[in-house]
Design an enzyme around this catalytic site. Structure first.
Site: not given
Ligand code: C5P
Length: 240
Positions: A62, A67, A126
């Protein structure tokens, strides 16, 4: 049909490599896929990913590439060479950039004789809510319309799916159909705090709505008992 345990992706957003190894060790019988994000990758690099691959784990890289198309294509090749199972790019990088990423992953996988990783688009993060979206992007457009537009653009550009909030699943399914992969972070078990996630749902609700994968980080890795947290999430989903 995919087992529930295959649908859970645990985010390894941790600052300590020993802790990460311990966590993976504790969860390896339950969890198949781990998400490596920018913190982990910046600190520990590809070597740590290889450690997970040696444990026969699947990896979602992720790093949200964003870029010029040539640079993102090179990064997509590198991710494919690492043998990760999925990686992502920001849909805001545009159609040419997404297309370059998808093509590069496909060609590299063919060249190496390995599986092509799923290439996913990030629509709108999100952590962003409607008001903040409209203010920061100086737009009157609804956030859900932006998400829907980006999902459709990602699909047209050759991507396999998107990362999106569970609240957006219905709209994305309508626009992109049943085969498009939807990975949803921003899920919180009923017993967990929201942290800074905004457009949240429970894991069970997200799967019921049609998410292919759910990503959970803090409720698991910051729990005093990560294994129990995972089991509780599976139970919650099964009960639903
Ligand atoms: O700790 P938590 O459950 O909030 O982690 C969610 C993970 O999903 C984090 O690593 C965050 O970077 C990732 N993420 C996100 N929203 C996105 C893409 C990835 O929360 N749109």
């Amino acid at each position: 049909m995919m087992a529930i345990s295959e649908k859970l992706i645990v985010a390894l957003d941790v600052a300590n490599l020993n802790y990460a190894y311990r966590l993976v060790g504790q969860l390896e019988d339950f969890v198949q896929t781990f998400k490596i994000g920018s913190q982990f990758f910046t600190s520990f690099g590809p070597a740590a990913i290889r450690m997970l691959l040696e444990k026969q784990k699947r990896i979602f890289l992720d790093l949200k590439f964003h870029d010029i198309p040539n640079t993102v294509a090179c990064a997509a090749e590198a991710a494919t060479e690492l043998c990760v199972d999925m990686f992502n790019v920001h849909a805001a990088g545009g159609a040419a950039m997404m297309h370059a990423a998808a093509e590069a992953a496909k060609l590299k996988a063919e060249q190496l004789g390995v599986n092509k990783p799923l290439v996913l688009g990030v629509t709108v993060l999100t952590s962003i809510e409607e008001k903040q979206f409209q203010r920061d992007f100086e737009t009157t457009r609804k956030l859900i319309d932006q998400v829907s537009y980006f999902a459709e653009l990602a699909q047209r550009s050759g991507l396999d799916g998107v990362v999106a909030s569970p609240r957006e699943i219905d709209v994305i399914r309508k626009v992109c159909g049943g085969d498009f992969v939807i990975v949803t972070p921003s899920v919180r078990p009923v017993w967990a705090v929201k942290n800074n996630q905004r457009r949240v749902m429970t894991p069970a609700e997200a799967i019921e709505r049609g998410a292919n994968y759910i990503v959970v980080g803090r409720p698991i890795y910051a729990s005093p008992n990560p294994k129990e947290a995972v089991v509780k999430i599976f139970q919650e989903i099964e009960k639903a």
